[in-house]
Write an enzyme that holds these catalytic residues in place. Structure first.
Site, PDB file in Angstrom:
ATOM      1  N   HIS A  16       0.811  -1.231   0.000  1.00  0.00           N
ATOM      2  CA  HIS A  16       0.000   0.000   0.000  1.00  0.00           C
ATOM      3  C   HIS A  16       0.839   1.274   0.000  1.00  0.00           C
ATOM      4  O   HIS A  16       0.375   2.338   0.413  1.00  0.00           O
ATOM      5  CB  HIS A  16      -0.936  -0.008   1.219  1.00  0.00           C
ATOM      6  CG  HIS A  16      -2.281   0.605   0.967  1.00  0.00           C
ATOM      7  ND1 HIS A  16      -2.639   1.840   1.457  1.00  0.00           N
ATOM      8  CD2 HIS A  16      -3.353   0.163   0.274  1.00  0.00           C
ATOM      9  CE1 HIS A  16      -3.873   2.129   1.081  1.00  0.00           C
ATOM     10  NE2 HIS A  16      -4.334   1.114   0.351  1.00  0.00           N
ATOM     11  N   HIS A  73      -7.097  -2.714 -10.948  1.00  0.00           N
ATOM     12  CA  HIS A  73      -7.459  -2.259  -9.613  1.00  0.00           C
ATOM     13  C   HIS A  73      -8.937  -1.882  -9.609  1.00  0.00           C
ATOM     14  O   HIS A  73      -9.403  -1.187 -10.506  1.00  0.00           O
ATOM     15  CB  HIS A  73      -6.592  -1.042  -9.266  1.00  0.00           C
ATOM     16  CG  HIS A  73      -6.842  -0.447  -7.918  1.00  0.00           C
ATOM     17  ND1 HIS A  73      -7.483   0.769  -7.756  1.00  0.00           N
ATOM     18  CD2 HIS A  73      -6.506  -0.863  -6.675  1.00  0.00           C
ATOM     19  CE1 HIS A  73      -7.528   1.071  -6.476  1.00  0.00           C
ATOM     20  NE2 HIS A  73      -6.947   0.096  -5.792  1.00  0.00           N
TER      21      HIS A  73
END
Length: 382
Positions: A185, A285
């Site tokens: 992340h 994504h």
């Protein structure tokens, strides 16, 4: 056919929908949004519509070029997210006009379904073994989880041990072939990324995502040397020119463009083809809503290098307003044995529940990602 009007709807949990209407009565839907900046993207859509109203929605390539190139300042997350949602809606209209799914207009499918994964664990990963087992029992063959909480430039090995314990718990609760995606992340700096890559390798993850922030992509090939784990990244990249630089530098194995951020269907199809030339896989994504998810699957259907699709049904962000809450034909996303079958309806195949959408637009949202701090009070990447 001409585009005559549009509406945008900011709805919970953190999404924005676009409705494009034509003079023939055909309607197209898009999701122009950037998580945490939905209202800014909404304003950008309003500005870009000056170039769209009155135009033929079927001229998608020309409209895309005008929307991107007619501005002196190009690219970036806000403008490209606005363009993405418009592009999705244009493809939806064109598919409906011709009576076929969008993927039939992109060359036709090269697969019947796409493998999917399910999120577990939340922002601060917890209870991952139980959740992974539940997903496995639902038929999923892969999950993704955040690997760490805050990590400083150089941090304690107890945090490394915690990552290893969580991943091992997932492996023990499932089986040796369960795909485990570990999302760094962008929370991890280069020094700790090297350590984690080396330590995680024996656990055989499916991939490690965003091991470094986009501004440090020049060092991905360096981090890759420390563990034989596929590296995935790209959700914070917005054009084929961004991805060109990444692919030329090397070190990445899976690209993850977002169909609501990286120029929509038109642009991501080109990005996918470019990645294929570098022997790099595609895994779009998509922690967003039903229009974004269908847009992803349309591209997955025609991209030979597509390997897995993110989907956010039941993700921790969506409590109270989930993906399928906004659609009437909830069967549009059919999951079997960990795979999502291709939508069969014309356009994007998603029948938006407009009454529910308008009710939720009265609620709206002002979602912001959390601001984290290290123990010393310094800013920590979320």
């Amino acid at each position: 056919m001409k585009i005559v009007s549009y509406e945008t709807f900011i709805v919970p949990p953190r999404w924005c929908f676009l409705k494009l209407e034509t003079d023939t009565g055909l309607v197209g839907w898009g999701e122009p949004v950037l998580e945490g900046r939905a209202h800014t993207v909404q304003a950008a859509v309003d500005e870009l519509m000056d170039y769209v109203i009155g135009k033929d929605p079927r001229d998608i390539e020309d409209l895309w070029n005008v929307l991107y190139r007619a501005s002196f300042y190009r690219g970036g997350p806000i403008m490209m997210s606005a363009l993405s949602g418009i592009d999705q809606a244009l493809w939806d209209i064109k598919g409906k006009d011709l009576g076929v799914p969008v993927y039939q207009l992109l060359g036709g499918k090269c697969r019947d379904s796409i493998r999917t994964y399910s999120w577990i664990g939340g922002d601060r990963p917890d209870d991952v073994a139980r959740m992974a087992k539940e997903r496995m029992e639902l038929g999923f063959t892969a999950i993704k989880m955040n690997g760490t909480e805050e990590l400083n430039y150089i941090d304690d090995y107890s945090k490394v041990d915690a990552v290893l314990e969580r991943v091992q718990a997932v492996r023990d609760a499932t089986h040796k072939d369960m795909g485990i995606g570990i999302d760094f992340h962008g929370r991890v700096h280069k020094g700790m990324a090297k350590v984690l890559m080396r330590e995680l390798e024996p656990l055989r993850p499916m991939f490690v995502e965003e091991p470094l922030l986009p501004e440090h992509f020049d060092a991905i090939h360096e981090v890759a040397k420390y563990g034989a784990i596929p590296i995935a990244t790209g959700e914070r990249m917005f054009t084929r020119w961004d991805f060109k630089t990444l692919l030329q530098r090397g070190g990445v194995d899976i690209i993850q463009p977002d169909l609501s951020h990286a120029g929509g269907i038109t642009e991501v199809k080109k990005i996918a083809s470019m990645a294929e030339a570098f022997d790099v896989a595609l895994a779009p994504h998509c922690p967003l809503g039903p229009v974004a998810l269908s847009s992803c699957v349309q591209v997955d259907a025609v991209a030979l290098n597509a390997v897995i699709q993110e989907q956010s049904i039941g993700i921790h962000y969506n409590q109270g307003c989930d993906v399928l809450d906004y659609v009437k034909n909830k069967e549009v996303f059919t999951f079997k044995e960990g795979y999502c079958e291709l939508p069969q309806g014309p356009g994007l195949g998603v029948d938006i529940d407009e009454d529910y959408l308008r009710e939720m637009a009265k609620v709206g949202h002002r979602w912001r990602n959390p601001v984290w701090r290290n123990k010393d009070g310094s800013f920590a990447e979320w």
